[in-house]
Design a protein around this motif. Sequence first.
Motif, mmCIF file in Angstrom:
data_model
loop_
_atom_site.group_PDB
_atom_site.id
_atom_site.type_symbol
_atom_site.label_atom_id
_atom_site.label_comp_id
_atom_site.label_asym_id
_atom_site.label_seq_id
_atom_site.Cartn_x
_atom_site.Cartn_y
_atom_site.Cartn_z
ATOM 1 N N ASP A 162 5.205 11.207 -7.971
ATOM 2 C CA ASP A 162 4.431 11.754 -9.077
ATOM 3 C C ASP A 162 3.274 10.826 -9.443
ATOM 4 O O ASP A 162 2.153 11.294 -9.708
ATOM 5 C CB ASP A 162 5.335 11.981 -10.287
ATOM 6 N N ALA A 163 3.514 9.531 -9.446
ATOM 7 C CA ALA A 163 2.463 8.575 -9.802
ATOM 8 C C ALA A 163 1.368 8.540 -8.743
ATOM 9 O O ALA A 163 0.179 8.438 -9.064
ATOM 10 C CB ALA A 163 3.064 7.187 -9.993
ATOM 11 N N THR A 164 1.766 8.631 -7.465
ATOM 12 C CA THR A 164 0.781 8.575 -6.383
ATOM 13 C C THR A 164 -0.096 9.820 -6.390
ATOM 14 O O THR A 164 -1.327 9.731 -6.249
ATOM 15 C CB THR A 164 1.491 8.439 -5.026
ATOM 16 N N ARG A 165 0.501 10.984 -6.547
ATOM 17 C CA ARG A 165 -0.277 12.217 -6.627
ATOM 18 C C ARG A 165 -1.228 12.172 -7.834
ATOM 19 O O ARG A 165 -2.397 12.568 -7.727
ATOM 20 C CB ARG A 165 0.641 13.424 -6.744
ATOM 21 N N ALA A 166 -0.736 11.687 -8.969
ATOM 22 C CA ALA A 166 -1.567 11.624 -10.166
ATOM 23 C C ALA A 166 -2.746 10.676 -9.985
ATOM 24 O O ALA A 166 -3.819 10.885 -10.569
ATOM 25 C CB ALA A 166 -0.721 11.181 -11.370
ATOM 26 N N ALA A 167 -2.564 9.643 -9.163
ATOM 27 C CA ALA A 167 -3.626 8.670 -8.923
ATOM 28 C C ALA A 167 -4.632 9.139 -7.883
ATOM 29 O O ALA A 167 -5.626 8.460 -7.625
ATOM 30 C CB ALA A 167 -3.013 7.337 -8.495
ATOM 31 N N GLY A 168 -4.367 10.284 -7.253
ATOM 32 C CA GLY A 168 -5.287 10.832 -6.271
ATOM 33 C C GLY A 168 -5.160 10.261 -4.883
ATOM 34 O O GLY A 168 -6.039 10.471 -4.038
ATOM 35 N N ALA A 169 -4.061 9.550 -4.612
ATOM 36 C CA ALA A 169 -3.830 8.981 -3.289
ATOM 37 C C ALA A 169 -2.878 9.872 -2.499
ATOM 38 O O ALA A 169 -2.167 10.704 -3.057
ATOM 39 C CB ALA A 169 -3.258 7.571 -3.406
ATOM 40 N N LYS A 170 -2.870 9.693 -1.195
ATOM 41 C CA LYS A 170 -1.931 10.396 -0.333
ATOM 42 C C LYS A 170 -0.553 9.729 -0.441
ATOM 43 O O LYS A 170 -0.455 8.511 -0.634
ATOM 44 C CB LYS A 170 -2.404 10.368 1.114
ATOM 45 N N PHE A 171 0.486 10.550 -0.266
ATOM 46 C CA PHE A 171 1.854 10.049 -0.408
ATOM 47 C C PHE A 171 2.604 10.201 0.912
ATOM 48 O O PHE A 171 2.601 11.277 1.524
ATOM 49 C CB PHE A 171 2.587 10.820 -1.503
ATOM 50 N N GLY A 172 3.237 9.135 1.348
ATOM 51 C CA GLY A 172 4.050 9.176 2.551
ATOM 52 C C GLY A 172 5.443 8.655 2.280
ATOM 53 O O GLY A 172 5.722 8.091 1.211
ATOM 54 N N VAL A 173 6.343 8.854 3.238
ATOM 55 C CA VAL A 173 7.704 8.330 3.104
ATOM 56 C C VAL A 173 8.084 7.550 4.355
ATOM 57 O O VAL A 173 7.815 7.982 5.478
ATOM 58 C CB VAL A 173 8.736 9.457 2.854
ATOM 59 N N TYR A 174 8.680 6.396 4.127
ATOM 60 C CA TYR A 174 9.333 5.626 5.193
ATOM 61 C C TYR A 174 10.788 6.064 5.229
ATOM 62 O O TYR A 174 11.439 6.207 4.181
ATOM 63 C CB TYR A 174 9.243 4.130 4.896
ATOM 64 N N PHE A 175 11.328 6.243 6.452
ATOM 65 C CA PHE A 175 12.718 6.656 6.601
ATOM 66 C C PHE A 175 13.299 5.975 7.826
ATOM 67 O O PHE A 175 12.686 5.950 8.892
ATOM 68 C CB PHE A 175 12.798 8.179 6.766
ATOM 69 N N SER A 176 14.478 5.404 7.681
ATOM 70 C CA SER A 176 15.179 4.778 8.807
ATOM 71 C C SER A 176 16.014 5.847 9.498
ATOM 72 O O SER A 176 17.096 6.208 9.026
ATOM 73 C CB SER A 176 16.070 3.634 8.314
ATOM 74 N N GLY A 177 15.505 6.344 10.627
ATOM 75 C CA GLY A 177 16.122 7.490 11.265
ATOM 76 C C GLY A 177 17.419 7.208 11.993
ATOM 77 O O GLY A 177 18.386 7.962 11.874
ATOM 78 N N ALA A 178 17.470 6.122 12.775
ATOM 79 C CA ALA A 178 18.632 5.890 13.642
ATOM 80 C C ALA A 178 19.545 4.771 13.161
ATOM 81 O O ALA A 178 20.679 4.685 13.620
ATOM 82 C CB ALA A 178 18.164 5.587 15.071
#
Length: 448
Positions: A162-178
Amino acid sequence: MLNFETRIGPDLGADAPVYPAAGVPEWYRDAKLGFFVHWGLYSVPAWGTPHDGRGVPTEDAYAHHQYAEWYGNTVRIAGSPTWQRHQDVYGTGTSYEDLADRWDASAFDADAFVGSLVSAGARYVIPTTKHHEGFCLWDTGTTTFNAARRGPRRDLIREFHDATRAAGAKFGVYFSGALDWHVSDFPPIESDTDLFRYRRNDERFSRYSAAQLEELVERFSPDILWNDIDWPDGGKGRDEFAVAALLERYLERVPSGVVNDRWGVPYHGFLTREYTHVEDIVDSPWESTRGLGFSFGYNEAEGPEHSLSGAALVRLLVDVVSKNGNLLINVGPRADGSIPELQAASMSAMGRWLGVNGDAVYGTRPWLRAGDRIGAPVSYTTSGGDVFVHAIDPTAGEIRLPSELDGAGSVTWLGAGDAAVEPSSAGASVSIPEALRGEAIAVARVTP
């Protein structure tokens, strides 16, 4: 460090799935600068052996791991410095997972935190949603081992989003898949070979990872999926829970989304290079990533001697961008959610420099070559027909223009105005204004 784009397998032959069309959107190539945020249970002990990887024998590298976010593995290597310190600080019998109830994130204000990243120049923000320890930072329905049920008792990823969208930046997620040590029962990883050997590949775990990633996509529509260290082999086929189907559904939901290269399958978006110096322009879009120090997670044992200064951070950014890369620099907050002063100072310095010189970074592309070392060293970027000449050492007092820019229509120093070009037999030179000689990098805009 390992490169992941060639680590693909197993070979499924005729049963291999069809992947979506690969691509890297222009917004990502234009962004140039993102911030990783490594924050998790490892931020409670906040400790690793501080070093840059040199001087530590290969056989001891994992026992003396410099990444604080690897604490959950290193603490299980008997006799390691982390193992010894854990018992000294927390007492014998206290497990790593017991630290979940000691995690107090009361100083975390998502708007202020993300605001500091954007002020430092970030165009995208990628928090760790789940690192290898298996502790989820969002309110997941897949496990109670998460920040909404334990420790902070908050949906931290929702707050970041929510904070990143409000700041006008793109939002990504890091995820440990394996890698997920919480739901695995393997010995500790003590080598690069173990890194790929000690992981679950069964269908049940593949479905577990898929369900978690699906939650993140459905709830947050992330602009970037940044997977780490492969995907379980049991989820690489044609099943609806397999990675090919996951990526297909992701790109249907987020058509302008992008993924990295760490899925362990013959598909990737941008390449990743971790704590690695790239020598020259790379044709494919790529991303350099590292911490401000030698760790991604906050390591309280690190001091100024282990960390990038503001000037060094600016030079790293320019070096990466001149070679067709983005820089994903990491901030590692304390457990309470505050940014350590050492990191904040370097971030602020980069933000101030970009406030003057951002045109030479954002939206640029590589020039004919990354740089020259004739006379004082320079790097190049280009945009809209202009060439930006980055003086890596402004104290040299002048730069030489390359022969391709002989007869330039105008030369302007960003932040200091027009410049006079002095022709000579050795090539045209441009004096660096006194006001810029104390900067990390001085930038001249050359209009042919």
